[in-house]
Structure formats: structure tokens, C-alpha cells
Motif scaffolding. Structure first.
Motif, mmCIF file in Angstrom:
data_model
loop_
_atom_site.group_PDB
_atom_site.id
_atom_site.type_symbol
_atom_site.label_atom_id
_atom_site.label_comp_id
_atom_site.label_asym_id
_atom_site.label_seq_id
_atom_site.Cartn_x
_atom_site.Cartn_y
_atom_site.Cartn_z
ATOM 1 N N ASP A 1 -6.882 -0.839 0.044
ATOM 2 C CA ASP A 1 -7.413 0.259 0.080
ATOM 3 C C ASP A 1 -7.765 0.599 1.672
ATOM 4 N N VAL B 1 -2.103 4.639 -3.314
ATOM 5 C CA VAL B 1 -3.019 5.099 -2.156
ATOM 6 C C VAL B 1 -2.126 6.054 -1.280
ATOM 7 N N TYR C 1 -11.173 -4.410 1.951
ATOM 8 C CA TYR C 1 -10.228 -3.190 1.878
ATOM 9 C C TYR C 1 -8.827 -3.508 2.086
ATOM 10 N N HIS D 1 -0.589 -0.805 -5.727
ATOM 11 C CA HIS D 1 -1.971 -0.032 -5.376
ATOM 12 C C HIS D 1 -1.633 0.607 -3.894
#
Ligand code: AP5
Ligand code: MG
Length: 190
Positions: free
Chosen positions: A57, A142, A52, A138
Motif C-alpha cells: 500500500d 494500486v 504499508y 495488489h
């Protein structure tokens, strides 16, 4: 003082949290730093969260909340919490948990920095896989999807303030100090 710092990747949460902790004698608790430490130490938690963190993430809520419980409870002189909560779900769950312990957060600061400056700072820093260009993109996505709704959820609360984080670290620090003095006065008043 119990303070939350909210901001995009590279907004300066860690930089400002350290200065505030040194100035006011609070404990700096960074969810990201703790997670990275677990990954480095190859603990069971570290093995669970590595992919992650490397991919940018969010780690599952329960894992982060379990990890933070102990340091939050140990911070008897107050804390500056950097990187948590990051979603509306985390805010709601932690509010319930923290209220049941008789502890309430006193203030939250949103560090606002334009996207181009965030990317410039993160590329210059280069913290391993996490700061590769595609992963930065990314992480910013997020942030838009998960954390910007948290800002909307907190908007208008008397204990929340937005600071222009694009200025020098010293200027931002002094601005935060002024804001939290006002916010603390508000919370402390009947
Ligand atoms: P986390 O460690 O929180 O990373 P992040 O949000 O991406 O933020 P950074 O630490 O990269 O930036 P920062 O805002 O602290 O800025 P800094 O002061 O370093 O989270 C990492 C990962 O852990 C997440 O991706 C996720 O996987 C997981 N995670 C963490 N919390 C979680 C949660 N609650 N739920 C689920 N998962 C979670 O500054 C950046 C750079 O800019 C530095 O080089 C600094 O020197 C420079 N700089 C700072 N201020 C200034 C300034 N004013 N002017 C010029 N340069 C500056
Ligand atoms: Mg940080």
C-alpha cells in the motif's frame, strides 16, 4: 538535471536510476529504498511504514514528503527521483514545495512495461514479503488506481516522455539518455 522516473512495480526504475546516476553524477533518490532502509533500521518512521510497504500500500503522502526533503535538498548536482511522485496529490504538493525553493523538475520518464513482464521480473527477484504473488497483484492494482491517473495528469507535458521499458536494460538506458538530452534542451531553451 532533475529527473523523475515513473513506472509500475518491476518496470526498472531502480535499475535505470542507478545507471543514470553513475553516468551523469546525479544522486539516485529512491523513495522505496529509503523506506525499506528505515524498516530495516527500525526507526520510528520505519515502524510507522512497515505494514504499508509489506502489504504494497502507499505510505501516507506527508511521511514520504518529509522523508525526501533532506536528500532532495542535498542533491546539489541534480537527482534522479525513483518512485516519487506516485499520485496526482503528491505531484501537486511537491510542485508547490519545490517551486518555493526555486527548484524545478526538468524531465520525467515513464517506463512502460507489459503486466506479464512485470510479474515475471518481480517473481524472479523475490524481494521478501513485497514480492509474494498476492502482494505483487495488489501493488499492480494500486499502481493502476493511483499512478496511472498521474500519467494522465502529466500527459502532453513537453518534459514528459514514455519509454518502452520491456527491452534490455542497456537498450532502455540508451533510449532514456537520448530522451533526456532532448527534454533538457527543451527546458533549457527560452
Ligand atoms: P518502490 O521501491 O518504489 O517499489 P515499486 O514501485 O514496487 O518498484 P520496484 O522497486 O519493485 O521496481 P523497479 O521499478 O525499481 O524495478 P527494478 O529496477 O527493481 O516502493 C516500495 C513501496 O514503498 C511501495 O509499495 C509503497 O509502500 C512505498 N512507497 C514508495 N514510494 C512511495 C510514494 N511516493 N508514496 C507512497 N508510498 C511509497 O527491476 C525489477 C526487477 O527486474 C529486478 O530484478 C531487475 O534486475 C529486473 N530488470 C530491470 N530492468 C530490466 C530489463 N530491462 N530487462 C529485464 N529485467 C530487468
Ligand atoms: Mg525500485
Amino acid at each position: 538535471m532533475r529527473l523523475l522516473l515513473i513506472g509500475a512495480p518491476g518496470a526498472g526504475k531502480g535499475t535505470q536510476a542507478e545507471r543514470l546516476a553513475a553516468r551523469f553524477g546525479m544522486t539516485h533518490i529512491s523513495s522505496g529504498d529509503l523506506l525499506r532502509q528505515h524498516v530495516r533500521d527500525q526507526t520510528a518512521l520505519g515502524r510507522t511504514v512497515k505494514s504499508y510497504v509489506d502489504n504494497g500500500d502507499l505510505v501516507p503522502d506527508g511521511v514520504v514528503m518529509d522523508m525526501l526533503r533532506k536528500p532532495v535538498l542535498a542533491a546539489t548536482r541534480g537527482y534522479v527521483l525513483d518512485g516519487f511522485p506516485r499520485t496526482v496529490e503528491q505531484a501537486e504538493a511537491s510542485y508547490a514545495a519545490v517551486r518555493s525553493l526555486g527548484v524545478e523538475v526538468q524531465a520525467a520518464i515513464h517506463l512502460d512495461v507489459p503486466r506479464e513482464e512485470l510479474i515475471r521480473r518481480l517473481l524472479a527477484r523475490g524481494r521478501g514479503t513485497e514480492d509474494a504473488e498476492a502482494v505483487i497483484e495488489h501493488r499492480l492494482q494500486v499502481y493502476q488506481e493511483k499512478t496511472v491517473p498521474l500519467l494522465a495528469y502529466y500527459a502532453g507535458r513537453e518534459w514528459m516522455s514514455t519509454v518502452d521499458g520491456s527491452r534490455s536494460a542497456d537498450t532502455v538506458h540508451e533510449d532514456i539518455v537520448r530522451r533526456i538530452q532532448k527534454l533538457a534542451a527543451f527546458v533549457a531553451s527560452p
